[in-house]
Design an enzyme around this catalytic site. Sequence first.
Site, PDB file in Angstrom:
ATOM      1  CG  ASN A 160     -77.559 -47.990  10.310  1.00  0.00           C
ATOM      2  OD1 ASN A 160     -76.412 -48.311  10.608  1.00  0.00           O
ATOM      3  ND2 ASN A 160     -78.547 -48.868  10.270  1.00  0.00           N
ATOM      4  NE  ARG A 186     -55.314 -50.894   7.798  1.00  0.00           N
ATOM      5  CZ  ARG A 186     -55.780 -51.456   6.683  1.00  0.00           C
ATOM      6  NH1 ARG A 186     -56.733 -52.379   6.769  1.00  0.00           N
ATOM      7  NH2 ARG A 186     -55.332 -51.096   5.496  1.00  0.00           N
ATOM      8  CG  HIS A 195     -78.901 -54.353  12.369  1.00  0.00           C
ATOM      9  ND1 HIS A 195     -79.821 -54.539  11.370  1.00  0.00           N
ATOM     10  CD2 HIS A 195     -78.795 -55.555  12.979  1.00  0.00           C
ATOM     11  CE1 HIS A 195     -80.246 -55.785  11.376  1.00  0.00           C
ATOM     12  NE2 HIS A 195     -79.630 -56.428  12.347  1.00  0.00           N
ATOM     13  NE  ARG A 252     -76.761 -58.200  10.125  1.00  0.00           N
ATOM     14  CZ  ARG A 252     -77.172 -57.021   9.662  1.00  0.00           C
ATOM     15  NH1 ARG A 252     -76.456 -55.940   9.940  1.00  0.00           N
ATOM     16  NH2 ARG A 252     -78.276 -56.908   8.943  1.00  0.00           N
ATOM     17  CD  GLU A 292     -82.245 -50.921  11.869  1.00  0.00           C
ATOM     18  OE1 GLU A 292     -82.908 -50.027  11.318  1.00  0.00           O
ATOM     19  OE2 GLU A 292     -81.360 -51.582  11.281  1.00  0.00           O
ATOM     20  CG  HIS A 299     -82.393 -51.637   3.006  1.00  0.00           C
ATOM     21  ND1 HIS A 299     -81.768 -52.226   4.084  1.00  0.00           N
ATOM     22  CD2 HIS A 299     -81.799 -52.156   1.913  1.00  0.00           C
ATOM     23  CE1 HIS A 299     -80.856 -53.087   3.665  1.00  0.00           C
ATOM     24  NE2 HIS A 299     -80.851 -53.058   2.344  1.00  0.00           N
ATOM     25  CG  ASP A 300     -80.341 -49.969  -0.666  1.00  0.00           C
ATOM     26  OD1 ASP A 300     -79.309 -49.777   0.006  1.00  0.00           O
ATOM     27  OD2 ASP A 300     -80.617 -51.068  -1.180  1.00  0.00           O
ATOM     28  N   GLY A 316     -78.209 -45.150   6.389  1.00  0.00           N
ATOM     29  CA  GLY A 316     -76.820 -45.403   6.729  1.00  0.00           C
ATOM     30  C   GLY A 316     -75.904 -45.410   5.531  1.00  0.00           C
TER      31      GLY A 316
END
Length: 246
Positions: free
Chosen positions: A7, A18, A43, A45, A75, A199-200, A222
């Site tokens: 990810n 920046r 992902h 957004r 995602e 996730h994690d 990620g």
Amino acid sequence: MTLLSVNLNAVAQLRNRRDLPWPSVTGIARVVLDAGASGITVHPRPDERHIRRTDVFELVALLRVEYPEAEFNIEGYPSEDFLELIEEANPHQVTLVPDDPAQATSDHGWDFVGKGNFLTSVVQRLKRPDRRISLFCDPDAGETGIAAAKATGADRVELFTGPYGACHDDPEAAERQLAILSVTCKAALAAGLGVNAGHDLTLENLPAFQAAVPGVAEVSIGHGITADALLMGFAEAVRAYNNVLD
């Protein structure tokens, strides 16, 4: 072997601090794919706080020309804008998540029973012979939830491993979470759904996850791999994760 999809949201978020083109999202994609990652996950957004729409299409071009065997996984919450992006970008896999736009990151799976009709309509719109659909899944979805996920026509579920990852300093709690994830994974496989996870997940907690939850086809990582890359570089981090997954 469980496949590794990297990810790149954290890379994009660092770049966006920046008004500069580095670190390059496509450049890091090249590094991780050359090092043995099987695919790339993003992902996007609505506020483009990390992955931008332009990133999506630059990655599409990169993968089609230079890495035709790599998988592109996008995602997101299935808003109309997201659905139109998917139809234009045509990734190999779409992972639908029930995120509120204001959330910092995904923190729960779908209510497969309550949102069954909605998810079925989205899956029917997006599913193609060359594209799989995965649904973000709570670790304790249970047989009823898994049956409802299967009924949508989706190909896979992605196990939300956040609660397990949060147990990094509590081995007993981690064991309990692994047992919950194992039950849901077995139910999904028995129902004919493929299983992803994410996730994690880290180099530290991934070996126990692999041992306790067999049958996972793909992990999307990620934050953890980016943190490790700060110390060892992205190429070496990918090799380290693949060594665990092999």
